[in-house]
Structure formats: structure tokens, C-alpha cells
Enzyme design. Structure first.
Site, mmCIF file in Angstrom:
data_model
loop_
_atom_site.group_PDB
_atom_site.id
_atom_site.type_symbol
_atom_site.label_atom_id
_atom_site.label_comp_id
_atom_site.label_asym_id
_atom_site.label_seq_id
_atom_site.Cartn_x
_atom_site.Cartn_y
_atom_site.Cartn_z
ATOM 1 N N GLU A 119 0.839 -1.212 0.000
ATOM 2 C CA GLU A 119 0.000 0.000 0.000
ATOM 3 C C GLU A 119 0.867 1.252 0.000
ATOM 4 O O GLU A 119 2.053 1.179 0.334
ATOM 5 C CB GLU A 119 -0.872 -0.022 1.256
ATOM 6 C CG GLU A 119 -0.031 -0.041 2.519
ATOM 7 C CD GLU A 119 -0.785 -0.515 3.744
ATOM 8 O OE1 GLU A 119 -1.302 -1.644 3.711
ATOM 9 O OE2 GLU A 119 -0.836 0.235 4.723
ATOM 10 N N LYS A 121 2.783 4.542 1.059
ATOM 11 C CA LYS A 121 3.261 5.114 2.322
ATOM 12 C C LYS A 121 2.872 6.574 2.300
ATOM 13 O O LYS A 121 3.382 7.357 1.496
ATOM 14 C CB LYS A 121 4.776 4.962 2.460
ATOM 15 C CG LYS A 121 5.270 5.468 3.797
ATOM 16 C CD LYS A 121 6.702 5.030 4.045
ATOM 17 C CE LYS A 121 7.153 5.332 5.468
ATOM 18 N NZ LYS A 121 7.160 6.725 5.820
ATOM 19 N N ASP A 123 2.377 10.414 3.343
ATOM 20 C CA ASP A 123 3.289 11.370 3.962
ATOM 21 C C ASP A 123 2.492 12.341 4.822
ATOM 22 O O ASP A 123 2.095 13.413 4.388
ATOM 23 C CB ASP A 123 4.035 12.117 2.850
ATOM 24 C CG ASP A 123 5.346 12.654 3.356
ATOM 25 O OD1 ASP A 123 5.672 12.399 4.528
ATOM 26 O OD2 ASP A 123 6.037 13.342 2.584
ATOM 27 N N TYR A 234 -4.206 2.459 8.549
ATOM 28 C CA TYR A 234 -3.344 1.407 7.989
ATOM 29 C C TYR A 234 -2.954 0.320 8.988
ATOM 30 O O TYR A 234 -2.140 -0.549 8.661
ATOM 31 C CB TYR A 234 -2.075 2.007 7.379
ATOM 32 C CG TYR A 234 -1.273 2.855 8.335
ATOM 33 C CD1 TYR A 234 -0.656 2.291 9.440
ATOM 34 C CD2 TYR A 234 -1.122 4.218 8.127
ATOM 35 C CE1 TYR A 234 0.065 3.049 10.323
ATOM 36 C CE2 TYR A 234 -0.391 4.991 9.004
ATOM 37 C CZ TYR A 234 0.197 4.404 10.097
ATOM 38 O OH TYR A 234 0.903 5.166 10.969
ATOM 39 N N LYS A 322 11.026 3.143 -0.405
ATOM 40 C CA LYS A 322 10.864 4.586 -0.616
ATOM 41 C C LYS A 322 10.971 4.975 -2.098
ATOM 42 O O LYS A 322 11.687 4.352 -2.872
ATOM 43 C CB LYS A 322 11.944 5.364 0.175
ATOM 44 C CG LYS A 322 11.885 5.166 1.671
ATOM 45 C CD LYS A 322 10.665 5.776 2.317
ATOM 46 C CE LYS A 322 10.725 7.265 2.444
ATOM 47 N NZ LYS A 322 11.437 7.759 3.607
ATOM 48 N N CYS A 416 8.617 48.935 -11.463
ATOM 49 C CA CYS A 416 8.174 47.672 -12.061
ATOM 50 C C CYS A 416 9.198 47.238 -13.115
ATOM 51 O O CYS A 416 9.568 48.039 -13.976
ATOM 52 C CB CYS A 416 6.799 47.854 -12.704
ATOM 53 S SG CYS A 416 6.317 46.448 -13.734
ATOM 54 N N CYS A 419 7.102 47.662 -16.769
ATOM 55 C CA CYS A 419 6.626 48.948 -17.308
ATOM 56 C C CYS A 419 7.292 50.154 -16.662
ATOM 57 O O CYS A 419 6.988 51.289 -17.020
ATOM 58 C CB CYS A 419 5.105 49.048 -17.200
ATOM 59 S SG CYS A 419 4.563 49.289 -15.500
ATOM 60 N N CYS A 434 2.698 46.644 -8.738
ATOM 61 C CA CYS A 434 2.812 47.601 -9.822
ATOM 62 C C CYS A 434 1.380 48.094 -10.025
ATOM 63 O O CYS A 434 0.488 47.297 -10.306
ATOM 64 C CB CYS A 434 3.318 46.889 -11.079
ATOM 65 S SG CYS A 434 2.915 47.758 -12.593
ATOM 66 N N CYS A 439 0.023 47.948 -17.429
ATOM 67 C CA CYS A 439 1.340 47.296 -17.520
ATOM 68 C C CYS A 439 1.206 46.052 -18.405
ATOM 69 O O CYS A 439 0.340 45.191 -18.155
ATOM 70 C CB CYS A 439 1.798 46.912 -16.110
ATOM 71 S SG CYS A 439 3.228 45.835 -16.090
HETATM 72 S S1 IVH Z 1 2.617 0.735 8.950
HETATM 73 C C1 IVH Z 1 4.442 -1.425 12.323
HETATM 74 N N1 IVH Z 1 1.558 1.761 6.791
HETATM 75 O O1 IVH Z 1 5.275 5.605 8.215
HETATM 76 C C2 IVH Z 1 3.911 -0.749 11.126
HETATM 77 N N2 IVH Z 1 2.902 3.172 8.134
HETATM 78 O O2 IVH Z 1 8.048 4.960 9.035
HETATM 79 C C3 IVH Z 1 4.183 0.679 11.136
HETATM 80 N N3 IVH Z 1 3.099 5.446 7.318
HETATM 81 O O3 IVH Z 1 4.889 6.008 11.657
HETATM 82 C C4 IVH Z 1 3.451 1.519 10.266
HETATM 83 N N4 IVH Z 1 1.821 5.194 5.548
HETATM 84 O O4 IVH Z 1 3.331 7.269 10.145
HETATM 85 C C5 IVH Z 1 2.345 1.977 7.862
HETATM 86 N N5 IVH Z 1 0.541 2.529 4.872
HETATM 87 C C6 IVH Z 1 1.307 2.744 5.936
HETATM 88 C C7 IVH Z 1 1.876 4.009 6.186
HETATM 89 C C8 IVH Z 1 2.684 4.174 7.303
HETATM 90 C C9 IVH Z 1 2.559 6.045 6.250
HETATM 91 C C10 IVH Z 1 3.986 6.118 8.270
HETATM 92 C C11 IVH Z 1 3.552 5.977 9.697
HETATM 93 C C12 IVH Z 1 4.710 5.407 10.429
HETATM 94 C C13 IVH Z 1 5.834 5.672 9.503
HETATM 95 C C14 IVH Z 1 6.882 4.613 9.665
#
Ligand code: IVH
Length: 680
Positions: A119, A121, A123, A234, A322, A416, A419, A434, A439
Site C-alpha cells: 500500500e 506510504k 506522507d 493502515y 521509498k 516595475c 513597465c 505595480c 502594464c
Molecule cells: S505501517 C508497524 N503503513 O510511516 C507498522 N505506516 O516509518 C508501522 N506510514 O509512523 C506503520 N503510511 O506514520 C504503515 N501505509 C502505511 C503508512 C505508514 C505512512 C507512516 C507511519 C509510520 C511511519 C513509519
């Protein structure tokens, strides 16, 4: 007395029914992305419940939807310990590192084929939500993994979080359930938020993650309630009365409780299928509505997860693969000034070219001189630049120390750059401007905005052509556009006969325009798409709007004093009136947004209500945006790709692969002309 009692009973019943309705519609809107009532209708239901609860305190239940609007401010956050530590993840940066992870697990289990759930990750900011007997009682940030801050009131304001697990018609709720997820802000909401902050002289958030973190750490949950926070779940912490055997099963059960789970999950896949999904996800990355920084690979079977166990700070059964970073360090080689359509000067950094996630970046926005001062940025500095989606890359901070005898601090110019008229700093605003409305740089930007997708939507007039048109004196105001002839365009460098014909044709067919788009296209200061929509909803046409006072405009919910004054002054200016008259003389026809909508008073009665519709090909009698607006108004869900779930595909000219797919899948196809007739 009896009558009173009966009345109370009815009110109690009404409160209960309102609560159920609000839960259902909130879930549809925030989690399923499939609303069936308008925002205004939702607000009306909410207001009615607030009114009842104000009058009858005993009817306020702990999971009332009214709790989402924020509670009295806290003095400080308390902390709480997680029942199980919230672990981090080990990172992998190559396929090989992922294969090594798989090998370690195979060896540990003495088993060949391990199945994973993979799935995105996300941010954002990690939180844990604690539900006792179905009721959300506590929300804790990840903190140091062992304990975090209690942010329950803030979490309650997030529409996609169920306040009660039985809200979705579930009869069996666990005694205890701790779910874990990532609080995020999607890209579009983030851009809107920062735009508002720029207008209000507030510091900008560097990225959606910072904005989410800042919003979650507000002591006043009423502030959080105004931030567009969202969450994806998650994982889980402790639970009692719920048996979950796999990651896949966990997500299915959680969905039933009303939680939002990212749709980009692949369940029960081999490590090679996981690696293939990583590639697809990477390609999708920029189109996703929210930011992701990789893919998480988790062993699917929970028994196996438990068997594998954990290291000090991370589990042995999961890894984060990553993506390449979207931030890079580079050097500022110069700072130039751009003039916007309202005359605002924006400093732009010229960068030593740097590759960020596969794109060479040479320029980045510095927003305004206050931001430059705040970050203390000068030519020669090393800076961190981020790029996300389609938006202009941004400098987010200065890195490292400066040497002696450095460049002087940046200063806004007095004149500016285009102009040469005098620059003014407007009282109470961050922006330097401006103030010469003639302009050329401003005219060019106004023209670009005027023809943009949410405005007149005229194709073929980009940055270069706009510049040529203004520089050659063919356009002095946006109204001149409607007087352009092919022979004028042919005088311009690099404009051939075919494109001249197409441009004139596109201009001509843009003349029928809805009131909302027209207002937006004018590029009135502080009047973006939302304000334009609100104005078009309140006023029937331009004449009505022109008669409104500042106070009346400000009375519209969602429009503040700055916008109303700006709209009023724009319309009252004789120069602008002349431009608008000139457009109307040229045949611009502004129609009311509602005249197009079918059965607007009786939404569920039309064929598009609650249907999934795809638009494809070039529409000839309306723009695609207009068709989409109408369909949404009819209660349809307009999506971009055809699948077996699509109900209708509306086809214009030269439709391609989507039409083919629709035929393959036997989806009902509607020609544009038929669509038009259906609307009428
Ligand atoms: S699982 C033991 N799933 O990533 C499992 N984490 O670096 C731990 N995060 O603190 C987390 N998307 O904030 C998991 N689909 C996802 C995630 C996820 C983002 C973040 C989460 C965690 C950090 C770990």
C-alpha cells in the site's frame, strides 16, 4: 403537559434522525467520495441539530456530529502512553533490498511463498484512535512511539473519522479497538490553504505534511475544524472482541466500521507482484490527490507477523520501499521578479539546475519578500527545493552557513521591471504591487487567466502567444480577444494558418459562458473559483451583481469583507465597465448557471442521479467543464476512466480509447446531441 411531552418526544426523534442522516452523508462525502446531497443541505441539517442540542442539553450524545465543529480551547496537551508502541519502518531504496527482506523472512519461517499486502506510504502524521465499546474516546499522536499527545478534540473535527463504530449499521462492535493511521491534507486543499494564508499575511506551510502536523497541534480545535484534514487507516494497536487474521481482512473490517482505507492497496501478492506494483504506484504518484513517499510492504498473515516479531523500533514483517525524493538541495543563482495579473510582484529564484524526481528544475517560487526575509535567503545560498505535482517548485528553507562578504539581502525593486512605473506596498498586505493597470505584464497575465480552463476555456493561447499578442499591441484588454481576426494572428511569429483558424474558432465558440465562469475569468482580486461560484449562486446575472452593495455581497456565506470590497470596486470602475460592454458588444453571452441544469428542484428524478459518468472526445456545444458541472448538479459522479462500473459515457467528436473501452464493456453510450436533448 401531554402536548409538551409529545412535542419533546418528537424533537428527540428528530434529533436522532438528524444524527443518523448526518453520519450517513458525512461518510458518503468524506470516505466514499460519493455525496448525494449538496453542502448547503448538509449544513442545514447540521444547523438544525445544533439548534436542538442548544435547547435540550440532555440530547447531546458523545458521538453527536455536532462535536466535529470544535470544543473550547485547551491550555496544553496532555500525554498518554500507547498500549503497544507505535513502531517505525525500515527503509529500502532498491528492488534488491526488498528481495533481501523477503529472503530474511523466508529463512526465518522456512517457507517459500510469502504473501504480502502492499500500500502507499502516506506522507502525513501518524495517530492512534481508541474506540471503547464503539465510541471514539481518545486520540493520541505517535509522539516518540511510546507516548504521544492527546488530540481527541482535534481528531473529532475530521469528517472521515467515525465517532461511533456502530454508525454504519454495525451491530457488533468490539469492546476495544485501537486503529492507527496517517492524518494528511490533500494537495489541492493544501494549495488552497496556502493561498488563503498568503492573502492573510500568514506564514506559509512548507508542505502538506507540515500543514497537517500544525493543524493537529492546535490547542483550539475550532481552528483545526477549519483545516482540510483527512485520514487513512493502515493498522491496529490493541483490540478486544475482534478477531483479525490478516492485513487484508483488517482493511475489509475497518471499511465496514466506516474508516477510510486507501484504495491503492494490493492484497495477498508475491514479492515480485509487490515490486511490479511499486513501479505502477511510482508512475501514479503525481496523479494521486495526496502525497506519498513510498510503498509499505507488509506480511499479510497476522499470525506470521506475530511470529516474526520486531526489532527495537521497527517490525520484522514490514518494510517501506521509498520513492526518490521530491526535495533536493541546490543553489540560488539569482532572484527575478514576476508581475502577476493584479500587479503583485512575485520573487522567483533562478536555480542551479537540479533534477528532482525526474524533472529538471531551474526556477522556484519565493512567494513574497516577507517569505524571503523569514527564510533569510540571498543569492548564493544553498536551499532546499520541493516539487509536488503540477505546482511550481518552491524554496522551503536555507541550508548551511554563509561565507563572509556575501550578497546583500534581497530588496524589492522601486520600479516595475516591465513597465517601469512606481511600485507600492499596499497598507496591511505583504504584496508589493505595480499599480499601472496598463502594464503589459499584467495584461498578459490577465489574458492567460481569462482563457484558462475555469474561465473562458480557450485552447491555444499559452504564455508565448499571450506575450506576443500584448507586445504587438493586438490586445490591450481582454475584450480585444473577441475582435481578433485570422489575419492579425498571421502577423505573429510562428503562427501558421491552421493554428490561426483554430484560435479564432476557439474564441468564437467560447462566447456562450456561464455567469460563474465569466466572473472567475475577470480575474477580480481575491475572487477565485469558490467566490465566483458563490456570487453566481446568489445573483442571477451581471446586472444584479452590479447593483449589489458591499454589505450585500459580504452577506453571502463564505465571502469576507476583502473579497466583497474587491468585487464591488471592480464592478464600479468605469474602465472595467467599458471592457465588459465591449465583450458583450462582440457577442459574449452570459447565461445563468442554473438554466442548464435539469430537474434542479427534484434531483433524484433525473437519469444521471447517482450514476457514474465519463466524458470523452471534444464536445461542441459546451465545454467539458460545463458538462461536468451540469452532471454533478444532477447528482452524477463524473469520473475519468471507463470501467464496468461506469453507467454512461458521453461522447463528443474524435473520441478515442475510452469509447472503444465503453463499447467493449457494453457501457451505455450517449452522443453529445442526445445528451443536450436530455438536459433540455
Ligand atoms: S505501517 C508497524 N503503513 O510511516 C507498522 N505506516 O516509518 C508501522 N506510514 O509512523 C506503520 N503510511 O506514520 C504503515 N501505509 C502505511 C503508512 C505508514 C505512512 C507512516 C507511519 C509510520 C511511519 C513509519
Amino acid at each position: 403537559m401531554v402536548a409538551k411531552k409529545r412535542e419533546y418526544k418528537e424533537i428527540k426523534k428528530e434529533a436522532h434522525s438528524l444524527k443518523e442522516k448526518l453520519i450517513e452523508h458525512s461518510h458518503r462525502y468524506h470516505v466514499l467520495d460519493d455525496p448525494i446531497i449538496s453542502d448547503a443541505e448538509y449544513d442545514r441539517l447540521m444547523q438544525r441539530l445544533i439548534d436542538i442540542e442548544d435547547q435540550y442539553e440532555e440530547l447531546v450524545l458523545p458521538d453527536s456530529p455536532t462535536k466535529r465543529v470544535g470544543a473550547p480551547p485547551l491550555k496544553a496537551f496532555t500525554t498518554a502512553v500507547h498500549s503497544f508502541p507505535m513502531l517505525g519502518l525500515d527503509n529500502a531504496f532498491s528492488d534488491q533490498e526488498v528481495l533481501d527482506f523477503n529472503d530474511r523472512i523466508k529463512k526465518n519461517l522456512n517457507q517459500e511463498n510469502i504473501l504480502y499486502t502492499v500500500e502507499p506510504k502516506l506522507d502525513g502524521v501518524a495517530v492512534e484512535l481508541v474506540y471503547e465499546n464503539g465510541l471514539l474516546t481518545t486520540a493520541i499522536t505517535r509522539g516518540d512511539g511510546t507516548s504521544g499527545e492527546v488530540v481527541t478534540e482535534n481528531i473529532r473535527t475530521i469528517g472521515s473519522i467515525p465517532l461511533n463504530l456502530s454508525g454504519q449499521g454495525n451491530t457488533e462492535v468490539p469492546e476495544l479497538l485501537e486503529v492507527r493511521g496517517e492524518v494528511i491534507i490533500n494537495r489541492q486543499d493544501f494549495d488552497t490553504l496556502n493561498k488563503q494564508r498568503l492573502e492573510n499575511n500568514e506564514n506559509l506551510f512548507a508542505n502538506p505534511r507540515n500543514a497537517a502536523a500544525g493543524s493537529l497541534r492546535q490547542l483550539d480545535s475550532k481552528v483545526t475544524a477549519k483545516r482540510p484534514l483527512d485520514i487513512f487507516i493502515y493498522g491496529a494497536g490493541d483490540m478486544l472482541g475482534l478477531n483479525i487474521r490478516s492485513q487484508n481482512e483488517m482493511y475489509n473490517k475497518f471499511k465496514k466500521f466506516g474508516f477510510k482505507i486507501t484504495p491503492h492497496i494490493k492484497s495477498r501478492v508475491t514479492i515480485h507482484e509487490a515490486l511490479a506494483w511499486y513501479k505502477e504506484l511510482e508512475a501514479l504518484r503525481e496523479q494521486l490527490p495526496y502525497e506519498i513517499d513510498g510503498m509499505v510492504i507488509k506480511v499479510d498473515d497476522i499470525e506470521i507477523q506475530k511470529f516474526l516479531g520486531q526489532k527495537a523500533r521497527s517490525p520484522k514483517w514490514a518494510i517501506a520501499y521509498k520513492f526518490p525524493a521530491m526535495e533536493e538541495v541546490t543553489k540560488i543563482e539569482g532572484i527575478i521578479i514576476q508581475v502577476g495579473r493584479t500587479g503583485t510582484l512575485t520573487p522567483v529564484a533562478l536555480l542551479e539546475p537540479v533534477n528532482i524526481g525526474g524533472v529538471t528544475v531551474k526556477r522556484a517560487s519565493l512567494h513574497n519578500s516577507d517569505e524571503i526575509d523569514r527564510m533569510d535567503i540571498r543569492v548564493g545560498d544553498s536551499v532546499l527545493v520541493i516539487r509536488a505535482g503540477d505546482v511550481i517548485p518552491k524554496v522551503i528553507k536555507r541550508l548551511g552557513q554563509r561565507e563572509e562578504n556575501y550578497h546583500l539581502p534581497f530588496k524589492m525593486p522601486d520600479l516595475c521591471p516591465v513597465c517601469k512605473s512606481v511600485i507600492k506596498k499596499i497598507e496591511g498586505e505583504v504584496a508589493y504591487k505595480c499599480i499601472n493597470v496598463a502594464c503589459p505584464a499584467q495584461i498578459k497575465e490577465r489574458l492567460k487567466h481569462f482563457v484558462s480552463r475555469d474561465g473562458f476555456d480557450i485552447e491555444g493561447i499559452g504564455d508565448k502567444l499571450s506575450k506576443q499578442l500584448v507586445e504587438q499591441g493586438l490586445i490591450n484588454s481582454v475584450a480585444d480577444l473577441f475582435y481578433l481576426q485570422e489575419k492579425d494572428l498571421l502577423k505573429l511569429e510562428r503562427v501558421g494558418e491552421k493554428s490561426a483558424i483554430n484560435i479564432v474558432k476557439a474564441i468564437k465558440s467560447s462566447k456562450d459562458i456561464s455567469f460563474k465562469r465569466f466572473v472567475y475569468a475577470l480575474g477580480i482580486n481575491y475572487t477565485g473559483e469558490t467566490a465566483a461560484r458563490l456570487l453566481a449562486e446568489k445573483y442571477k446575472d451581471f446586472n444584479q451583481l452590479a447593483k449589489a452593495t458591499i454589505g450585500e455581497i459580504e452577506d453571502i456565506d463564505g465571502i469576507g469583507p476583502i473579497t466583497s470590497t474587491s468585487v464591488y470596486n471592480f464592478i464600479k470602475s468605469s474602465e472595467n465597465s467599458l471592457i465588459i460592454d465591449k465583450m458583450i458588444d462582440a457577442g459574449v453571452n452570459i447565461f445563468n448557471d442554473k438554466t442548464y441544469a435539469a430537474n434542479s428542484d427534484n434531483l433524484p428524478d433525473n437519469v444521471f442521479f447517482n450514476k457514474k459518468v465519463v466524458l470523452t472526445g471534444t464536445l461542441e456545444t459546451m465545454t467539458r467543464k460545463e458538462a461536468k458541472d451540469i452532471l454533478i448538479h444532477c447528482g452524477a459522479k463524473v469520473t475519468s476512466s471507463v470501467s464496468s462500473k461506469t453507467d454512461f459515457v458521453i461522447v463528443g467528436k474524435d473520441a478515442g480509447s475510452k469509447l472503444v473501452k465503453a463499447k467493449d464493456l457494453k457501457v451505455k453510450i450517449i452522443e453529445e446531441q442526445v445528451f443536450k436533448l436530455m438536459l433540455e
